[in-house]
Design a protein around this motif. Structure first.
Motif, PDB file in Angstrom:
ATOM      1  N   ASP A   1       0.958  -1.145   0.545  1.00 50.97           N
ATOM      2  CA  ASP A   1       0.011  -0.022  -0.032  1.00 50.97           C
ATOM      3  C   ASP A   1       0.835   1.281   0.448  1.00 50.97           C
ATOM      4  OD1 ASP A   1      -2.813   1.556  -0.037  1.00 50.97           O
ATOM      5  OD2 ASP A   1      -2.650   1.321   2.040  1.00 50.97           O
ATOM      6  N   SER A   2       2.143   1.214  -0.442  1.00 48.81           N
ATOM      7  CA  SER A   2       2.725   2.324  -1.101  1.00 48.81           C
ATOM      8  C   SER A   2       2.402   3.373  -2.018  1.00 48.81           C
ATOM      9  CB  SER A   2       4.313   1.728  -1.518  1.00 48.81           C
ATOM     10  OG  SER A   2       4.706   0.517  -0.453  1.00 48.81           O
ATOM     11  N   ILE A   3       1.672   3.311  -2.812  1.00 53.37           N
ATOM     12  CA  ILE A   3       1.004   4.969  -4.013  1.00 53.37           C
ATOM     13  C   ILE A   3       0.151   5.307  -3.272  1.00 53.37           C
ATOM     14  CG2 ILE A   3       0.751   4.145  -6.454  1.00 53.37           C
ATOM     15  CD1 ILE A   3       1.948   1.897  -6.604  1.00 53.37           C
ATOM     16  N   LYS A   4       0.343   6.676  -2.834  1.00 52.00           N
ATOM     17  CA  LYS A   4      -0.934   7.506  -2.663  1.00 52.00           C
ATOM     18  C   LYS A   4      -1.222   8.178  -4.510  1.00 52.00           C
ATOM     19  CE  LYS A   4       0.457   6.110   0.984  1.00 52.00           C
ATOM     20  NZ  LYS A   4      -0.692   4.372   1.707  1.00 52.00           N
ATOM     21  N   SER A   5      -2.244   8.735  -4.260  1.00 50.33           N
ATOM     22  CA  SER A   5      -2.931  10.000  -5.635  1.00 50.33           C
ATOM     23  C   SER A   5      -1.658  10.937  -5.239  1.00 50.33           C
ATOM     24  CB  SER A   5      -3.943  10.038  -4.526  1.00 50.33           C
ATOM     25  OG  SER A   5      -4.885  11.131  -6.155  1.00 50.33           O
ATOM     26  N   GLY A   6      -1.446  10.653  -6.991  1.00 49.81           N
ATOM     27  CA  GLY A   6      -0.839  11.895  -7.288  1.00 49.81           C
ATOM     28  C   GLY A   6       0.838  11.749  -7.599  1.00 49.81           C
ATOM     29  N   ASP A   7       1.253   9.850  -6.865  1.00 51.12           N
ATOM     30  CA  ASP A   7       2.736   9.871  -6.923  1.00 51.12           C
ATOM     31  C   ASP A   7       2.885   9.968  -8.854  1.00 51.12           C
ATOM     32  OD1 ASP A   7       2.935   9.788  -4.188  1.00 51.12           O
ATOM     33  OD2 ASP A   7       2.523   7.797  -4.019  1.00 51.12           O
ATOM     34  N   THR A   8       4.324   9.541  -8.680  1.00 47.74           N
ATOM     35  CA  THR A   8       4.894   9.131  -9.987  1.00 47.74           C
ATOM     36  C   THR A   8       6.019   8.092  -9.696  1.00 47.74           C
ATOM     37  OG1 THR A   8       6.068  11.299 -10.492  1.00 47.74           O
ATOM     38  CG2 THR A   8       7.121   9.287 -11.361  1.00 47.74           C
ATOM     39  N   VAL A   9       5.517   7.075 -10.350  1.00 46.06           N
ATOM     40  CA  VAL A   9       5.913   5.589  -9.894  1.00 46.06           C
ATOM     41  C   VAL A   9       6.163   5.138 -10.558  1.00 46.06           C
ATOM     42  CG1 VAL A   9       4.641   2.796  -9.761  1.00 46.06           C
ATOM     43  CG2 VAL A   9       3.854   5.156  -9.252  1.00 46.06           C
ATOM     44  N   VAL A  10       8.008   3.736 -10.925  1.00 43.75           N
ATOM     45  CA  VAL A  10       8.555   3.537 -11.675  1.00 43.75           C
ATOM     46  C   VAL A  10       8.179   1.740 -11.176  1.00 43.75           C
ATOM     47  CG1 VAL A  10      10.801   2.873 -12.433  1.00 43.75           C
ATOM     48  CG2 VAL A  10      10.018   5.493 -11.905  1.00 43.75           C
ATOM     49  N   ASP A  11       7.680   0.681 -12.047  1.00 48.97           N
ATOM     50  CA  ASP A  11       8.320  -0.035 -12.285  1.00 48.97           C
ATOM     51  C   ASP A  11       9.597  -0.665 -13.380  1.00 48.97           C
ATOM     52  OD1 ASP A  11       7.679  -3.076 -12.115  1.00 48.97           O
ATOM     53  OD2 ASP A  11       5.217  -2.527 -13.411  1.00 48.97           O
ATOM     54  N   VAL A  12      10.083  -1.464 -12.336  1.00 47.28           N
ATOM     55  CA  VAL A  12      11.587  -2.055 -13.318  1.00 47.28           C
ATOM     56  C   VAL A  12      11.314  -3.333 -12.887  1.00 47.28           C
ATOM     57  CG1 VAL A  12      13.517  -2.975 -12.450  1.00 47.28           C
ATOM     58  CG2 VAL A  12      12.759  -0.788 -11.342  1.00 47.28           C
TER      59      VAL A  12
ATOM     60  N   ASN B   1      20.512  -0.152 -14.879  1.00 42.98           N
ATOM     61  CA  ASN B   1      20.326   1.571 -16.305  1.00 42.98           C
ATOM     62  C   ASN B   1      19.418   2.317 -16.089  1.00 42.98           C
ATOM     63  OD1 ASN B   1      22.073   3.865 -17.313  1.00 42.98           O
ATOM     64  ND2 ASN B   1      21.987   2.181 -19.390  1.00 42.98           N
ATOM     65  N   ILE B   2      18.633   2.815 -15.479  1.00 43.16           N
ATOM     66  CA  ILE B   2      17.434   3.504 -15.731  1.00 43.16           C
ATOM     67  C   ILE B   2      17.645   4.687 -15.972  1.00 43.16           C
ATOM     68  CG2 ILE B   2      15.527   3.814 -14.398  1.00 43.16           C
ATOM     69  CD1 ILE B   2      15.497   1.946 -12.010  1.00 43.16           C
ATOM     70  N   PRO B   3      16.803   4.823 -17.095  1.00 38.00           N
ATOM     71  CA  PRO B   3      16.613   6.281 -18.252  1.00 38.00           C
ATOM     72  C   PRO B   3      15.803   7.435 -17.396  1.00 38.00           C
ATOM     73  CG  PRO B   3      15.486   4.669 -19.244  1.00 38.00           C
ATOM     74  CD  PRO B   3      15.769   3.790 -17.777  1.00 38.00           C
ATOM     75  N   LEU B   4      15.809   7.638 -16.505  1.00 41.87           N
ATOM     76  CA  LEU B   4      15.087   8.599 -15.182  1.00 41.87           C
ATOM     77  C   LEU B   4      16.486   9.506 -14.867  1.00 41.87           C
ATOM     78  CD1 LEU B   4      11.777   6.314 -13.554  1.00 41.87           C
ATOM     79  CD2 LEU B   4      12.299   8.030 -16.111  1.00 41.87           C
ATOM     80  N   GLU B   5      15.326  10.515 -14.376  1.00 45.75           N
ATOM     81  CA  GLU B   5      16.958  11.379 -14.252  1.00 45.75           C
ATOM     82  C   GLU B   5      16.452  11.383 -12.204  1.00 45.75           C
ATOM     83  OE1 GLU B   5      15.218  15.742 -14.781  1.00 45.75           O
ATOM     84  OE2 GLU B   5      15.380  15.930 -16.584  1.00 45.75           O
ATOM     85  N   ASP B   6      17.635  11.459 -11.652  1.00 45.44           N
ATOM     86  CA  ASP B   6      17.796  11.383 -11.120  1.00 45.44           C
ATOM     87  C   ASP B   6      16.270  11.614  -9.977  1.00 45.44           C
ATOM     88  OD1 ASP B   6      20.894  10.530 -11.060  1.00 45.44           O
ATOM     89  OD2 ASP B   6      21.508  11.883  -9.348  1.00 45.44           O
ATOM     90  N   ALA B   7      16.193  11.983  -8.431  1.00 47.38           N
ATOM     91  CA  ALA B   7      14.922  12.179  -7.146  1.00 47.38           C
ATOM     92  C   ALA B   7      13.595  12.271  -8.160  1.00 47.38           C
ATOM     93  CB  ALA B   7      15.970  13.528  -6.702  1.00 47.38           C
ATOM     94  N   ASN B   8      13.515  11.329  -9.004  1.00 50.05           N
ATOM     95  CA  ASN B   8      12.091  11.446  -9.749  1.00 50.05           C
ATOM     96  C   ASN B   8      10.943  11.068  -9.838  1.00 50.05           C
ATOM     97  OD1 ASN B   8      10.597  10.422 -12.523  1.00 50.05           O
ATOM     98  ND2 ASN B   8      11.978  12.426 -13.539  1.00 50.05           N
ATOM     99  N   ALA B   9      11.031  10.172  -8.573  1.00 48.72           N
ATOM    100  CA  ALA B   9       9.437   8.998  -8.778  1.00 48.72           C
ATOM    101  C   ALA B   9       9.554   8.856  -7.586  1.00 48.72           C
ATOM    102  CB  ALA B   9       9.931   7.897  -8.777  1.00 48.72           C
ATOM    103  N   ASP B  10       8.202   8.363  -6.800  1.00 46.89           N
ATOM    104  CA  ASP B  10       7.948   8.556  -5.146  1.00 46.89           C
ATOM    105  C   ASP B  10       7.668   6.876  -5.274  1.00 46.89           C
ATOM    106  OD1 ASP B  10       7.000  11.543  -4.318  1.00 46.89           O
ATOM    107  OD2 ASP B  10       6.191  10.750  -6.513  1.00 46.89           O
TER     108      ASP B  10
ATOM    109  N   GLU C   1      20.437   1.989  -9.163  1.00 46.12           N
ATOM    110  CA  GLU C   1      19.779   2.649 -10.139  1.00 46.12           C
ATOM    111  C   GLU C   1      18.553   3.390  -9.132  1.00 46.12           C
ATOM    112  OE1 GLU C   1      20.473   3.798 -13.635  1.00 46.12           O
ATOM    113  OE2 GLU C   1      21.210   3.767 -12.002  1.00 46.12           O
ATOM    114  N   ILE C   2      17.638   2.013  -8.471  1.00 45.85           N
ATOM    115  CA  ILE C   2      16.412   2.399  -7.906  1.00 45.85           C
ATOM    116  C   ILE C   2      16.422   4.012  -6.837  1.00 45.85           C
ATOM    117  CG2 ILE C   2      14.627   1.742  -6.482  1.00 45.85           C
ATOM    118  CD1 ILE C   2      15.684  -1.745  -8.189  1.00 45.85           C
ATOM    119  N   TYR C   3      17.126   3.535  -6.115  1.00 45.86           N
ATOM    120  CA  TYR C   3      17.849   4.691  -4.474  1.00 45.86           C
ATOM    121  C   TYR C   3      18.432   5.763  -5.679  1.00 45.86           C
ATOM    122  CZ  TYR C   3      20.048   6.706  -0.928  1.00 45.86           C
ATOM    123  OH  TYR C   3      19.907   7.157   0.601  1.00 45.86           O
TER     124      TYR C   3
END
Length: 261
Positions: A72-83, A138-147, A167-169
């Protein structure tokens, strides 16, 4: 740790994993050594109403190891990355949970799975989802991009797990959360099996003893790393040899949570 696996041909592992997941995407009814599809989802704890809200073609190629949304980690308005997003099952569930203002990225290195995921997104009618083709380390996203970062049965297939968790961190914001389902062991795989690309593709040789696995998550910087669910993932495998091998190693699935300060 993972960068020093002796006699491991990483390209062979990549090819073996790519090949089996091409089959899962294009021919899900074939039957595999690991459970797939809606029945697997239900056995892992996915509520029927969540699955009913998805295209059938998304669920048919599901190949996860647990139900990470129990966190139950995901909240309304979050940015989520599924690896390791596969055919899009968890991407679509995550997008339903984020609400209208949310955003979900799916990261997977399988061209076939990504194609199917994009088709499933189109069928769902949901926006705010992006699929990007890349390996987990090698996740193609910027630093500090997701909740939130979620993953389901994917990181055991990565040869450099330290780098993948790094990378996830990196891509999580301060205060970001992880919800990870993955395969772990009760005892380590022997060196010969560890170097066998086919056994990596079967989700066993790449798995780590549970304490080793949790230590590498903590070493990436995550705090409050806690196992919140365990299950015997391989007990429903149709392959007797796989069931025996898994039992001999104490292979099972866990769901873990953690956070980035």
């Amino acid at each position: 740790m993972n960068s020093k696996i002796e006699n491991l041909d990483r390209s062979k592992v990549t090819n073996a994993v790519q090949e089996i997941y091409r089959e899962v995407a294009s021919n899900p009814e074939k039957g595999f050594h690991f459970p797939v599809g809606r029945i697997s989802c239900m056995n892992l704890g996915y509520p029927a109403e969540e699955l009913d809200a998805l295209p059938v073609s998304a669920v048919e190629s599901f190949a996860g190891a647990g139900y990470p949304f129990v966190a139950d980690s995901i909240k309304s308005g979050d940015t989520v990355v599924d690896v390791g997003s596969g055919s899009g099952t968890d991407v679509l569930i995550a997008r339903h949970k984020t609400g209208d203002k949310g955003l979900v990225y799916g990261i997977d290195f399988s061209e076939t799975m990504n194609k199917k995921a994009r088709e499933n997104i189109d069928k769902s009618g949901l926006d705010g989802i992006q699929i990007r083709e890349s390996p987990a380390d090698n996740i193609p996203l910027e630093d500090a991009n997701a909740d939130v970062a979620t993953s389901n049965g994917a990181i055991n297939l990565v040869t450099d797990k330290d780098k993948a968790y790094g990378e996830i961190y990196r891509i999580l914001r301060p205060g970001g959360r992880i919800q990870i389902a993955d395969i772990v062991l009760s005892k380590p795989v022997d060196a010969a099996s560890k170097a066998n690309a086919r056994l990596w593709a079967e989700c066993i040789a790449g798995a780590e003893p549970v304490n080793t696995y949790l230590d590498l998550v903590r070493a990436a910087g995550f705090k409050d790393v806690t196992v919140i669910d365990r299950l015997d993932y391989f007990d429903r495998s149709s392959n007797e040899s796989t069931r025996k091998t898994a039992k001999s190693l104490g292979a099972h699935a866990i769901v873990l949570i953690g956070r980035k300060d």
